[in-house]
Write a protein that holds these residues in place. Structure first.
Motif, PDB file in Angstrom:
ATOM      1  N   GLY A 128       0.807  -1.223   0.000  1.00 24.26           N
ATOM      2  CA  GLY A 128       0.000   0.000   0.000  1.00 24.26           C
ATOM      3  C   GLY A 128       0.833   1.262   0.000  1.00 24.26           C
ATOM      4  N   LEU A 129       2.102   1.158  -0.436  1.00 24.01           N
ATOM      5  CA  LEU A 129       2.991   2.317  -0.477  1.00 24.01           C
ATOM      6  C   LEU A 129       3.139   2.804  -1.913  1.00 24.01           C
ATOM      7  CD1 LEU A 129       5.834   1.063   1.914  1.00 24.01           C
ATOM      8  CD2 LEU A 129       3.758   2.342   2.502  1.00 24.01           C
ATOM      9  N   ASP A 130       3.380   4.120  -2.061  1.00 24.20           N
ATOM     10  CA  ASP A 130       3.608   4.659  -3.397  1.00 24.20           C
ATOM     11  C   ASP A 130       5.087   4.559  -3.757  1.00 24.20           C
ATOM     12  OD1 ASP A 130       4.938   6.725  -2.077  1.00 24.20           O
ATOM     13  OD2 ASP A 130       3.283   8.153  -2.281  1.00 24.20           O
ATOM     14  N   ALA A 131       5.465   5.138  -4.883  1.00 20.21           N
ATOM     15  CA  ALA A 131       6.843   5.018  -5.364  1.00 20.21           C
ATOM     16  C   ALA A 131       7.837   5.708  -4.439  1.00 20.21           C
ATOM     17  CB  ALA A 131       6.948   5.600  -6.779  1.00 20.21           C
ATOM     18  N   ASN A 132       7.380   6.631  -3.598  1.00 21.06           N
ATOM     19  CA  ASN A 132       8.254   7.317  -2.646  1.00 21.06           C
ATOM     20  C   ASN A 132       8.302   6.627  -1.283  1.00 21.06           C
ATOM     21  OD1 ASN A 132       8.917   9.439  -4.469  1.00 21.06           O
ATOM     22  ND2 ASN A 132       6.927  10.406  -4.019  1.00 21.06           N
ATOM     23  N   GLY A 133       7.612   5.489  -1.177  1.00 21.06           N
ATOM     24  CA  GLY A 133       7.606   4.763   0.090  1.00 21.06           C
ATOM     25  C   GLY A 133       6.605   5.292   1.082  1.00 21.06           C
ATOM     26  N   GLU A 134       5.710   6.175   0.638  1.00 24.67           N
ATOM     27  CA  GLU A 134       4.679   6.736   1.510  1.00 24.67           C
ATOM     28  C   GLU A 134       3.387   5.947   1.347  1.00 24.67           C
ATOM     29  OE1 GLU A 134       5.254   9.160   3.623  1.00 24.67           O
ATOM     30  OE2 GLU A 134       7.295   9.597   2.925  1.00 24.67           O
ATOM     31  N   GLN A 135       2.631   5.788   2.460  1.00 22.32           N
ATOM     32  CA  GLN A 135       1.369   5.059   2.364  1.00 22.32           C
ATOM     33  C   GLN A 135       0.358   5.841   1.540  1.00 22.32           C
ATOM     34  OE1 GLN A 135      -0.159   2.865   5.797  1.00 22.32           O
ATOM     35  NE2 GLN A 135      -2.148   3.835   5.474  1.00 22.32           N
ATOM     36  N   ILE A 136      -0.364   5.120   0.677  1.00 25.79           N
ATOM     37  CA  ILE A 136      -1.416   5.748  -0.121  1.00 25.79           C
ATOM     38  C   ILE A 136      -2.440   6.371   0.825  1.00 25.79           C
ATOM     39  CG2 ILE A 136      -3.214   5.381  -1.841  1.00 25.79           C
ATOM     40  CD1 ILE A 136      -0.415   4.915  -2.936  1.00 25.79           C
ATOM     41  N   ALA A 137      -2.721   7.654   0.631  1.00 28.42           N
ATOM     42  CA  ALA A 137      -3.587   8.388   1.564  1.00 28.42           C
ATOM     43  C   ALA A 137      -5.044   8.359   1.113  1.00 28.42           C
ATOM     44  CB  ALA A 137      -3.106   9.831   1.691  1.00 28.42           C
ATOM     45  N   ASP A 138      -5.929   8.570   2.086  1.00 29.39           N
ATOM     46  CA  ASP A 138      -7.350   8.776   1.838  1.00 29.39           C
ATOM     47  C   ASP A 138      -8.035   7.593   1.140  1.00 29.39           C
ATOM     48  OD1 ASP A 138      -7.117  11.345   2.946  1.00 29.39           O
ATOM     49  OD2 ASP A 138      -6.492  12.179   1.017  1.00 29.39           O
ATOM     50  N   VAL A 139      -7.611   6.378   1.504  1.00 35.21           N
ATOM     51  CA  VAL A 139      -8.321   5.180   1.048  1.00 35.21           C
ATOM     52  C   VAL A 139      -8.601   4.343   2.288  1.00 35.21           C
ATOM     53  CG1 VAL A 139      -8.281   3.127  -0.405  1.00 35.21           C
ATOM     54  CG2 VAL A 139      -7.146   5.220  -1.188  1.00 35.21           C
ATOM     55  N   SER A 140      -9.832   4.395   2.773  1.00 36.29           N
ATOM     56  CA  SER A 140     -10.163   3.738   4.048  1.00 36.29           C
ATOM     57  C   SER A 140     -10.121   2.216   3.946  1.00 36.29           C
ATOM     58  CB  SER A 140     -11.547   4.188   4.525  1.00 36.29           C
ATOM     59  OG  SER A 140     -12.541   3.856   3.571  1.00 36.29           O
ATOM     60  N   VAL A 141     -10.280   1.692   2.717  1.00 39.21           N
ATOM     61  CA  VAL A 141     -10.253   0.238   2.517  1.00 39.21           C
ATOM     62  C   VAL A 141      -8.972  -0.153   1.777  1.00 39.21           C
ATOM     63  CG1 VAL A 141     -12.735  -0.163   2.634  1.00 39.21           C
ATOM     64  CG2 VAL A 141     -11.695   0.579   0.464  1.00 39.21           C
ATOM     65  N   LEU A 142      -7.863   0.488   2.165  1.00 37.66           N
ATOM     66  CA  LEU A 142      -6.596   0.292   1.446  1.00 37.66           C
ATOM     67  C   LEU A 142      -6.161  -1.167   1.444  1.00 37.66           C
ATOM     68  CD1 LEU A 142      -4.195   1.511  -0.050  1.00 37.66           C
ATOM     69  CD2 LEU A 142      -3.113   1.953   2.172  1.00 37.66           C
ATOM     70  N   GLN A 143      -6.259  -1.843   2.593  1.00 36.15           N
ATOM     71  CA  GLN A 143      -5.809  -3.227   2.679  1.00 36.15           C
ATOM     72  C   GLN A 143      -6.570  -4.122   1.700  1.00 36.15           C
ATOM     73  OE1 GLN A 143      -5.871  -4.792   6.656  1.00 36.15           O
ATOM     74  NE2 GLN A 143      -5.059  -6.777   6.072  1.00 36.15           N
ATOM     75  N   GLU A 144      -7.886  -3.945   1.619  1.00 37.13           N
ATOM     76  CA  GLU A 144      -8.691  -4.739   0.698  1.00 37.13           C
ATOM     77  C   GLU A 144      -8.409  -4.347  -0.751  1.00 37.13           C
ATOM     78  OE1 GLU A 144     -11.348  -7.638  -0.576  1.00 37.13           O
ATOM     79  OE2 GLU A 144     -10.292  -7.322   1.322  1.00 37.13           O
ATOM     80  N   LEU A 145      -8.200  -3.056  -1.000  1.00 35.46           N
ATOM     81  CA  LEU A 145      -7.855  -2.603  -2.348  1.00 35.46           C
ATOM     82  C   LEU A 145      -6.550  -3.252  -2.810  1.00 35.46           C
ATOM     83  CD1 LEU A 145      -8.199  -0.790  -4.837  1.00 35.46           C
ATOM     84  CD2 LEU A 145      -7.002   1.026  -3.565  1.00 35.46           C
ATOM     85  N   VAL A 146      -5.547  -3.262  -1.938  1.00 30.73           N
ATOM     86  CA  VAL A 146      -4.259  -3.874  -2.283  1.00 30.73           C
ATOM     87  C   VAL A 146      -4.457  -5.357  -2.597  1.00 30.73           C
ATOM     88  CG1 VAL A 146      -2.023  -4.567  -1.352  1.00 30.73           C
ATOM     89  CG2 VAL A 146      -2.843  -2.238  -0.987  1.00 30.73           C
TER      90      VAL A 146
END
Length: 637
Positions: free
Chosen positions: A420-438
């Motif tokens: 769930g990290l972007d190319a800069n190593g930061e967590q993708i923001a503003d996605v409450s269901v990030l784990q399921e999306l990943v």
């Protein structure tokens, strides 16, 4: 589990009976006359059966106990994260195995023994300390249980107790073992030590380009870009669509009037509860209070502080003991009550504050009601949009095209890895269901017909995999600065360890600790030589901030008077000397530890015995019946 079995079998079932009556009967067996209606077998061991109602009763009892520890009611989903369903199942299986073996062995218990066991339970004593049949009947009546059911449950306890006690009840380990364990556990050591950090390095090195290149080549696996997914997202959520400004004042006022009954705040009282040991102590305390002594001073003389007795600012329904609840909500302010026969013995209640029942004013809930109405309307709009978007998706349209149909904008995530990290190593923001999306995105390919992800009860997230960016080795030019900093950190770590090893070797030769430090280390910021520190006496379980657990473990791994070193952190090495070692254990503590070790050994044997019995039996578990236990129509009565 074994602690629970043993504690119930030794009489604790009667003490816990009042507070967790349903749980105790569920664990030790509930007769059909209590439950009534349809029953489906959850566990079957030979002729012994446990039905879905028994399972649900046990589950509810443990859920209540777990919720109490969190001071709020846990949901079933939260309880499942603790493995509660499986834990209850394991306990009931163990109990059923014991019951079946007791049946096979032909064990029995006399009526006289059962009567003596029940009569000896202090939970059913009157104020004079004698067994009270009325107290027993009152407790069972409050729980909705018959006397026959209670006696049957006690019989099961007694039969299991024969197996448990006969297997390991009188087990005792050798005193030599207990003494050795005591000495090992309670040994204290004093250390002289010094921490070697980067301040010990006299000349910090700056890497050359060749150094950086060589380090990169040796550690290439540390500089790999993971696989990424490029995504297009479309989110529809009621909270984003709600429009509180469009809700009229009249609508809010009408909602308030309709809910007035539900907006009542019941009377609450600040309650203190002084639990006494027996009727004699209760009479003495009442006499002292009647003589003018302050309630809290009397409690203090019993080594009970105000905090110990405080039940909080509570509603009547929040007090589990109905006798205490009735007394607390009829008591006069700042005046102790007479002695009450509570569920856990004699009790005196004291109320220090009373907040009368009131209806929450309109002004306090106006904004909440307005937002609630707006959110409800937005929820209806969400499902209308869901249908429209799903129609578009079903017709083969992309997420972006479907968004245009309903007038919404999409979001592009250029790169998301499997964490769930972007190319800069930061967590993708503003996605409450990030784990399921990943999870779903990394199971999908570009062009796949993906399904919407639910967001709570009133939201959806559609996604589309636009591209897969393969894992690759990063070029040195991309990570030049990272490699440089890693080289510097590694160089510091190596040089710190070399300095620490040099100090350690001199210590082994018997040289003076402080003199070694003066020779090896630069002066501190005040221009003074570094000297060794000395710890307070530490045990093996110590967690001193200057002497972390890794160093403590190393310090107890060498003999008294010897030296050693250990890594305190990546850039700190600790060199130490064991100054002294002592183990002074009192006879009282030795006895307590011996009892604890005997209990642990007994539990181990019982655990192995139950596992062996369980392996010998055919245990049938009906998962459908477990699910049935959680269906609303089959809830307990």
């Amino acid at each position: 589990m074994l602690d629970l079995l043993r504690s119930f079998s030794r009489g604790l079932v009667a003490k816990i009976l009042i507070a967790l009556l349903i749980l105790s009967f569920a664990v030790w067996g509930i007769s059909g006359s209590i439950l009534g209606g349809f029953q489906s077998t959850v566990i079957e061991v030979g002729e012994t059966k446990v039905d879905s109602y028994e399972y649900r009763f046990a589950y509810e009892g443990q859920l209540n106990a777990l919720s109490n520890s969190f001071q709020r009611r846990l949901t079933q989903q939260e309880a499942d994260q603790f493995g509660l369903r499986q834990n209850v199942l394991n306990q009931l299986v163990a109990g059923a195995v014991l019951d079946e073996n007791a049946r096979n062995m032909g064990l029995g218990v006399s009526d006289q023994h059962l009567a003596e066991t029940i009569a000896s339970d202090n939970s059913f004593s009157d104020l004079s300390g004698n067994f009270s049949r009325n107290a027993l009947r009152q407790a069972l009546r409050q729980a909705g249980l018959s006397e026959e059911d209670y006696i049957e449950s006690r019989k099961r306890v007694a039969l299991r107790n024969q197996i448990l006690e006969g297997s390991a009840g009188s087990l005792g380990l050798p005193q030599t073992y207990a003494k050795a364990f005591n000495q090992y556990r309670d040994e204290t050591r004093v250390f002289q030590f010094v921490e070697i950090g980067e301040e010990a390095i006299k000349d910090l090195a700056e890497p050359k380009e060749d150094d950086i290149a060589a380090f990169y080549d040796e550690n290439k696996t540390n500089y790999i870009a993971p696989e990424y997914r490029k995504l297009t997202l479309l989110k529809v959520e009621a909270a984003d669509l709600m429009k509180p400004d469009e809700v009229s004042d009249e609508e809010v006022r009408a909602a308030y009037e309709n809910r007035k009954d539900n907006l009542k705040l019941p009377e609450r009282r600040q309650v203190s509860q002084l639990v006494l040991q027996n009727a004699e102590e209760a009479a003495d305390i009442q006499s002292r209070i009647a003589g003018g002594e302050d309630f809290f001073e009397v409690a203090k003389s019993l080594e009970k502080s105000a905090a110990d007795m405080d039940l909080g600012l509570v509603r009547k329904s929040e007090l589990p003991d109905s006798q205490v609840a009735d007394a607390a909500f009829t008591a006069e302010l700042n005046k102790p009550t007479e002695t009450i026969v509570g569920l856990f013995g004699p009790v005196i209640v004291y109320v220090t504050d009373i907040q009368e029942e009131r209806v929450t004013p309109f002004e306090e809930v106006e904004n909440d009601l307005r937002n609630e109405i707006a959110l409800q309307r937005a929820g209806d709009e969400v499902f209308a949009m869901f249908d429209a978007i799903e129609d578009e998706r079903g017709a083969g349209e992309t997420v972006s095209a479907s968004a245009q149909t309903v007038g919404l904008e999409t979001r592009t995530i250029d790169a998301m890895d499997a964490s769930g990290l972007d190319a800069n190593g930061e967590q993708i923001a503003d996605v409450s269901v990030l784990q399921e999306l990943v999870r779903q995105a990394f199971q999908s390919q570009p062009g796949d017909d993906t399904q919407a992800i639910e967001i709570g009860e009133d939201g959806f997230l559609w996604y589309e995999v636009e591209a897969i960016i393969d894992q690759r080795q990063k070029e040195l030019s991309e990570v030049q600065e990272d490699v440089k900093q890693d080289w510097i950190a590694n160089d510091k770590s190596v040089r710190i360890k070399e300095i620490a090893e040099s100090i350690l070797e001199d210590l082994k030769l018997g040289k003076d600790f402080d003199q070694i430090l003066a020779d090896e280390l630069p002066e501190d910021s005040l221009g003074q030589s570094v000297v060794a520190k000395t710890t307070d006496p530490l045990t093996r379980n110590a967690n001193d901030t200057d002497f972390p657990r890794s160093v403590v473990a190393a310090g107890f791994a060498v003999a008294n008077g010897k030296v050693g070193m250990a890594e305190a952190s990546s850039l700190v090495q600790t060199v130490f000397k064991v100054v002294s070692s002592e183990s002074n254990v009192s006879s009282e503590l030795e006895t307590a530890i011996s009892e604890q070790l005997n209990q642990q050994a007994s539990d181990d044997i019982l655990s192995q015995m139950i596992e062996d019995l369980q392996a010998r039996e055919t245990v049938r578990i009906n998962q459908q019946a477990i699910e049935l236990a959680f269906q609303p129509q089959h809830g307990h009565h």
